[in-house]
Design an enzyme around this catalytic site. Structure first.
Site, PDB file in Angstrom:
ATOM      1  N   ALA A 153       0.838  -1.201   0.000  1.00 23.09           N
ATOM      2  CA  ALA A 153       0.000   0.000   0.000  1.00 23.09           C
ATOM      3  C   ALA A 153       0.867   1.244   0.000  1.00 23.09           C
ATOM      4  CB  ALA A 153      -0.898   0.003   1.233  1.00 23.09           C
ATOM      5  N   GLU A 154       1.991   1.130   0.709  1.00 23.39           N
ATOM      6  CA  GLU A 154       2.899   2.266   0.774  1.00 23.39           C
ATOM      7  C   GLU A 154       3.452   2.578  -0.616  1.00 23.39           C
ATOM      8  OE1 GLU A 154       3.049  -0.496   2.406  1.00 23.39           O
ATOM      9  OE2 GLU A 154       3.461  -0.240   4.534  1.00 23.39           O
ATOM     10  N   GLN A 155       3.835   1.492  -1.282  1.00 25.10           N
ATOM     11  CA  GLN A 155       4.394   1.662  -2.620  1.00 25.10           C
ATOM     12  C   GLN A 155       3.406   2.382  -3.534  1.00 25.10           C
ATOM     13  OE1 GLN A 155       7.482   0.733  -3.749  1.00 25.10           O
ATOM     14  NE2 GLN A 155       7.809  -1.438  -3.452  1.00 25.10           N
TER      15      GLN A 155
END
Ligand SMILES: *[C@@H]1O[C@H](CO)[C@@H](O)[C@H](O)[C@H]1NC(C)=O
Ligand SMILES: *[C@@H]1O[C@H](CO)[C@@H](O)[C@H](O)[C@H]1NC(C)=O
Ligand SMILES: *[C@@H]1O[C@H](CO)[C@@H](O)[C@H](O)[C@H]1NC(C)=O
Ligand SMILES: *[C@@H]1O[C@H](CO)[C@@H](O)[C@H](O)[C@H]1NC(C)=O
Ligand SMILES: *[C@@H]1O[C@H](CO)[C@@H](O)[C@H](O)[C@H]1NC(C)=O
Ligand SMILES: *[C@@H]1O[C@H](CO)[C@@H](O)[C@H](O)[C@H]1NC(C)=O
Ligand SMILES: *[C@@H]1O[C@H](CO)[C@@H](O)[C@H](O)[C@H]1NC(C)=O
Ligand SMILES: *[C@@H]1O[C@H](CO)[C@@H](O)[C@H](O)[C@H]1NC(C)=O
Ligand SMILES: *[C@@H]1O[C@H](CO)[C@@H](O)[C@H](O)[C@H]1NC(C)=O
Ligand SMILES: *[C@@H]1O[C@H](CO)[C@@H](O)[C@H](O)[C@H]1NC(C)=O
Ligand SMILES: *[C@@H]1O[C@H](CO)[C@@H](O)[C@H](O)[C@H]1NC(C)=O
Length: 571
Positions: A468-470
């Site tokens: 999700a961060e990516q």
């Protein structure tokens, strides 16, 4: 009424009055006989000599000074013409016209006889011997015509032509005047007699009357020796390219009874004789078509190849006493062709330069950067050259490949050899740093986004393989409008599962496909793949450590070099 008498054969009269100039050639004497009190004009012309730039000068009988060019003068020269408005009895004599061009000089002699005209007067005197123009023949049983000879320069304006027979105006349906001719239908023997055509001539505001007497006799069409008529050529010029082939027809009409010889001559020699050795120019075989009143003959002349010596040479078609010629001329240079040719050459040049540039673009740019890049740091406030973003594929082998490329080869080449600074997610963020902070901080510090792509089964998209961060990082970077470098690890057939922005970028800028060997430990920055990556990277900062600003920031954000953080990226 101007008359050109038949050239007296072999006349080469040494005139005591006029001294021969050594350089000038003389023509045969031409005879003109005209009645007094009317305008006279004679064009001094001798094709092909008068073809092009020439100097023509007229001289009075027994005079060495040229004729006046004053248009108001009774006797004067206009262009190549001599004009006498009007003729007087004492104008009889031998006139001289000299034609000069840079190569030639020609003297034309005219014997002008002026007589008193007994037209429609009772006191008729006998006429001197006149030329054919005064004697015309009408052929019985056919449509025939009489010709009114009116040769004057353009400055003379001619009025309508009137026709007379035995001093009476000609009327009736059998007579049709048309353009200097009088056509006569249903000709009978009664049509012979004394005819005349008249026309008003206006020159410089003054009017003169032209009277052209014609002694007409009739002849049975069968026995008439009509002069053959050459329809083509018409003493014209023909434009032809050097070295090309050419066929020219001589088209002649002649009466059935005439047994005239028809042939092509050059320099007064039969063409086939003149070119008997080379056979370069040949006369064709004569053909004929019969019509009720005449026969139409065609005899052609064939140039296998036009040579330089042919230009300007009159090629004469002879049919009995009639002659007509054509002259070959070089075509005027076609500037349009040159222009088009030039444009095509330019287009080819530009295209090939573009092709060469496209082919060597990467090498040229890389060479240019290495040769001319300033040693100054790019002061854009960025710390990293590229942010590397990559998926974590489910397949173990793929995951290994991605890790090798991202964590080993990219740093080895771009950082080790090319001295770029990369921010690799999962390697360079601080431990424990909040993901949001990582994104916020680092987006602003990167010049490029390197996005690694791997083929996916359609159901599993790129984004599902990223944390999700990516994804957040990715979206943020795209929004900032950063330049993106797509690297395909393997060939990707189906982009439809990718985010739309990736599809768009791939379409617009293309992607770089990995071509090397992942197991190879020492990568060279000079291979095609790495050159392409370097081409898309910003110009190298050189030497990067020299800039105090960069150093300061480097100190503020020291980069952990451990590889132990690889496993940080998780789902
Ligand atoms: C008169 O002669 C010149 C050449 O000397 C020629 O160009 C011109 O066409 C001639 N005019 C007529 C009406 O024959
Ligand atoms: C000129 O023509 C007239 C009349 O036709 C003739 O008598 C005279 O001999 C001619 N002169 C020359 C030199 O031919
Ligand atoms: C001859 O006819 C013309 C015109 O028809 C006339 O001007 C002239 O005076 C006549 N001459 C004689 C001698 O009759
Ligand atoms: C006209 O010329 C012919 C020969 O061409 C000659 O026999 C005749 O006598 C001449 N007539 C006159 C009037 O000069
Ligand atoms: C020529 O004569 C024919 C009869 O022989 C006649 O039909 C025709 O109308 C005449 N043509 C003219 C122009 O008089
Ligand atoms: C016309 O010419 C013929 C010969 O060609 C001659 O017999 C006749 O007398 C001439 N007629 C006139 C009116 O000059
Ligand atoms: C000459 O006549 C032929 C027919 O025999 C025709 O095809 C050609 O066009 C004519 N040439 C000229 C220049 O009139
Ligand atoms: C034309 O023929 C004459 C002799 O009739 C000759 O002197 C001259 O050289 C020839 N000209 C050319 C161009 O052959
Ligand atoms: C020229 O004449 C020859 C016969 O000698 C003929 O075969 C050829 O078709 C003619 N060429 C043209 C273009 O009329
Ligand atoms: C016309 O041509 C044919 C052959 O084509 C020839 O036999 C005939 O004699 C020619 N006619 C004339 C009047 O030249
Ligand atoms: C063409 O030239 C020849 C010889 O120079 C001349 O006899 C003929 O009348 C001329 N034809 C035309 C139509 O000017």
């Amino acid at each position: 009424m101007r008359t050109r008498s038949l050239l007296l054969c072999g006349v080469s009269i040494a005139l005591p009055l006029l001294v021969r100039a050594d350089t000038c050639k003389d023509t045969d004497m031409q005879h003109e006989a005209t009645s007094a009190d009317q305008p006279f004009a004679f064009n001094c012309t001798y094709p092909p000599l008068t073809y092009g730039e020439v100097n023509v000068m007229w001289y009075l009988p027994a005079s060495k000074s040229p004729i006046s060019k004053d248009k108001k003068s009774r006797i004067h020269q206009e262009h190549t013409w001599i004009l006498i408005l009007p003729l007087k009895l004492e104008d009889s004599g031998i006139y001289l016209c000299v034609i000069k061009n840079p190569d030639n000089c020609l003297r034309i002699w005219i014997n002008l006889t002026v007589f008193e005209k007994p037209w429609c007067n009772t006191s008729r005197r006998s006429l001197p011997n006149l030329s054919d123009d005064y004697k015309q023949i009408l052929h019985i049983g056919i449509i025939d015509s009489l010709t009114c000879h009116l040769d004057f320069p353009e400055t003379c304006v001619l009025g309508p032509i009137m026709w007379y027979k035995d001093c009476k105006l000609i009327t009736g349906a059998r007579f049709v005047p048309l353009e200097g001719k009088l056509f006569v239908y249903n000709i009978s023997e009664e049509d012979s007699g004394s005819y005349a055509c008249t026309a008003k001539l206006t020159h410089e505001g003054r009017s003169y009357m032209i009277v052209n007497s014609i002694n007409v006799s009739t002849s049975k069409a069968g026995n008439g020796r009509r002069i053959p008529k050459i329809i083509y050529p018409k003493n014209n010029s023909i434009e032809v390219q050097l070295g090309s082939a050419l066929i020219v027809d001589c088209n002649i009409t002649d009466s059935k009874e005439n047994t005239n010889l028809r042939c092509w001559r050059v320099n007064n020699t039969l063409v086939d004789t003149y070119y008997s050795e080379s056979k370069r120019i040949q006369e064709g075989i004569e053909t004929n078509v019969s019509f009720p009143e005449y026969i139409f003959y065609t005899v052609n002349i064939t140039f296998l190849e036009v040579k330089m010596e042919d230009y300007g040479l009159p090629f004469m078609c002879h049919a009995g006493v009639s002659t007509a010629y054509f002259i070959l001329t070089l075509p005027a240079p076609d500037f349009r062709a040159y222009l088009i040719g030039g444009l095509i050459a330019l287009a080819i040049l530009v295209t090939s330069v573009l092709c060469i540039y496209n082919y060597f673009k990467i090498d040229i740019v890389l060479w240019y950067r290495s040769a001319f890049c300033s040693t100054k740091t790019i002061e854009d406030g960025k710390l990293y050259d590229a942010y590397v973003l990559y998926p974590k594929p489910r397949r173990e082998s793929q995951r290994r490949d991605v890790d090798t490329l991202v964590l080993k080869l990219l740093p080895a080449v771009l950082e080790g050899q090319c001295r770029y600074k990369l921010f690799i997610f999962g390697r360079d963020e601080f431990p424990g740093q909040a993901v949001a902070n990582v994104i916020d901080e680092n987006i602003k510090l990167c010049r490029r986004l390197i996005l690694i792509l791997v083929p996916e089964s359609p159901s599993v998209g790129l984004l599902t393989n990223m944390s999700a961060e990516q994804i957040a990082v990715y979206n943020a970077l795209i929004q900032v409008g950063m330049k993106v470098i797509l690297i395909e690890l393997e060939r990707i057939e189906d982009y439809s599962t990718m985010p739309e922005s990736v599809q768009y970028m791939r379409q617009k800028h293309g992607a770089i496909r990995w071509t090397g060997d992942l197991s190879e430990q020492s990568q060279s920055a000079k291979t095609k793949f790495w050159k392409r990556v370097r081409y898309h990277m910003p110009p190298r900062r050189f030497p990067p450590a020299c800039s105090p600003a960069a150093e300061a920031r480097t100190l503020r954000l020291p980069r952990p070099q451990t590889e132990t953080r690889v496993g940080l990226i998780t789902h």
